[in-house]
Design a protein around this motif. Sequence first.
Motif, mmCIF file in Angstrom:
data_model
loop_
_atom_site.group_PDB
_atom_site.id
_atom_site.type_symbol
_atom_site.label_atom_id
_atom_site.label_comp_id
_atom_site.label_asym_id
_atom_site.label_seq_id
_atom_site.Cartn_x
_atom_site.Cartn_y
_atom_site.Cartn_z
ATOM 1 N N UNK A 18 79.490 9.669 47.064
ATOM 2 C CA UNK A 18 79.262 10.560 48.198
ATOM 3 C C UNK A 18 78.003 11.392 47.958
ATOM 4 N N UNK A 19 77.427 11.974 49.002
ATOM 5 C CA UNK A 19 76.167 12.716 48.855
ATOM 6 C C UNK A 19 76.192 13.809 47.772
ATOM 7 N N UNK A 20 77.257 14.577 47.684
ATOM 8 C CA UNK A 20 77.302 15.634 46.675
ATOM 9 C C UNK A 20 77.299 15.056 45.266
ATOM 10 N N UNK A 21 78.002 13.959 45.058
ATOM 11 C CA UNK A 21 78.009 13.301 43.748
ATOM 12 C C UNK A 21 76.621 12.743 43.432
ATOM 13 N N UNK A 22 75.920 12.285 44.453
ATOM 14 C CA UNK A 22 74.541 11.824 44.251
ATOM 15 C C UNK A 22 73.648 12.984 43.805
ATOM 16 N N UNK A 23 73.856 14.156 44.406
ATOM 17 C CA UNK A 23 73.095 15.350 43.997
ATOM 18 C C UNK A 23 73.333 15.662 42.523
ATOM 19 N N UNK A 24 74.606 15.603 42.118
ATOM 20 C CA UNK A 24 74.967 15.874 40.723
ATOM 21 C C UNK A 24 74.308 14.851 39.810
ATOM 22 N N UNK A 25 74.408 13.585 40.171
ATOM 23 C CA UNK A 25 73.836 12.511 39.353
ATOM 24 C C UNK A 25 72.332 12.709 39.199
ATOM 25 N N UNK A 26 71.660 12.946 40.299
ATOM 26 C CA UNK A 26 70.197 13.080 40.283
ATOM 27 C C UNK A 26 69.759 14.269 39.436
ATOM 28 N N UNK A 27 70.415 15.411 39.607
ATOM 29 C CA UNK A 27 70.055 16.605 38.846
ATOM 30 C C UNK A 27 70.291 16.393 37.347
ATOM 31 N N UNK A 28 71.434 15.814 37.004
ATOM 32 C CA UNK A 28 71.752 15.578 35.593
ATOM 33 C C UNK A 28 70.804 14.553 34.987
ATOM 34 N N UNK A 29 70.516 13.503 35.739
ATOM 35 C CA UNK A 29 69.596 12.478 35.240
ATOM 36 C C UNK A 29 68.228 13.081 34.969
ATOM 37 N N UNK A 30 67.688 13.807 35.931
ATOM 38 C CA UNK A 30 66.354 14.385 35.784
ATOM 39 C C UNK A 30 66.296 15.339 34.596
ATOM 40 N N UNK A 31 67.300 16.169 34.461
ATOM 41 C CA UNK A 31 67.330 17.119 33.348
ATOM 42 C C UNK A 31 67.383 16.375 32.009
ATOM 43 N N UNK A 32 68.265 15.401 31.912
ATOM 44 C CA UNK A 32 68.409 14.635 30.668
ATOM 45 C C UNK A 32 67.153 13.823 30.371
ATOM 46 N N UNK A 33 66.527 13.300 31.400
ATOM 47 C CA UNK A 33 65.319 12.499 31.219
ATOM 48 C C UNK A 33 64.228 13.331 30.550
ATOM 49 N N UNK A 34 64.070 14.568 30.995
ATOM 50 C CA UNK A 34 63.055 15.428 30.399
ATOM 51 C C UNK A 34 63.474 15.950 29.026
ATOM 52 N N UNK A 35 64.764 16.176 28.836
ATOM 53 C CA UNK A 35 65.251 16.659 27.543
ATOM 54 C C UNK A 35 65.149 15.617 26.434
ATOM 55 N N UNK A 36 65.171 14.349 26.782
ATOM 56 C CA UNK A 36 65.141 13.269 25.798
ATOM 57 C C UNK A 36 63.770 12.597 25.748
ATOM 58 N N UNK A 37 62.745 13.378 25.881
ATOM 59 C CA UNK A 37 61.376 12.872 25.966
ATOM 60 C C UNK A 37 60.993 11.983 24.779
ATOM 61 N N UNK A 38 61.441 12.317 23.584
ATOM 62 C CA UNK A 38 61.058 11.558 22.390
ATOM 63 C C UNK A 38 62.027 10.425 22.043
ATOM 64 N N UNK A 39 63.057 10.257 22.837
ATOM 65 C CA UNK A 39 64.062 9.218 22.578
ATOM 66 C C UNK A 39 63.576 7.883 23.138
ATOM 67 N N UNK A 40 63.519 6.831 22.334
ATOM 68 C CA UNK A 40 63.081 5.530 22.857
ATOM 69 C C UNK A 40 64.038 4.967 23.914
ATOM 70 N N UNK A 41 65.286 5.419 23.882
ATOM 71 C CA UNK A 41 66.270 4.978 24.897
ATOM 72 C C UNK A 41 66.513 6.083 25.912
ATOM 73 N N UNK A 42 65.469 6.764 26.252
ATOM 74 C CA UNK A 42 65.510 7.937 27.121
ATOM 75 C C UNK A 42 66.209 7.671 28.457
ATOM 76 N N UNK A 43 65.822 6.603 29.128
ATOM 77 C CA UNK A 43 66.402 6.322 30.448
ATOM 78 C C UNK A 43 67.882 5.977 30.332
ATOM 79 N N UNK A 44 68.238 5.191 29.341
ATOM 80 C CA UNK A 44 69.647 4.842 29.121
ATOM 81 C C UNK A 44 70.479 6.104 28.864
ATOM 82 N N UNK A 45 69.973 6.988 28.030
ATOM 83 C CA UNK A 45 70.681 8.237 27.734
ATOM 84 C C UNK A 45 70.826 9.077 28.996
#
Length: 71
Positions: A18-45
């Motif tokens: 649902x749209x709200x769950x998509x908002x949660x997913x997107x926000x968490x993904x973006x935050x984690x993506x930037x937090x794991x900048x040096x991780x070679x498996x950054x996108x997977x994480x």
Amino acid sequence: MPYETNADLPENLQRLLPPHAQDIYRAAFNHAFFDHEDDPRREEAAHRIAWAAVKRSYVRTEEGWRRRDAP
């Protein structure tokens, strides 16, 4: 690759969540993506963390994803 809008999310997520769950997913993904900048498996994480964030607020049922606090 961070997602600017929910329309940028993979099609399967747009169909399943649902749209709200998509908002949660997107926000968490973006935050984690930037937090794991040096991780070679950054996108997977980032995807794993985003799913975990969704599952804290939503549960999958036979009818689809629903909020945990919904009756």
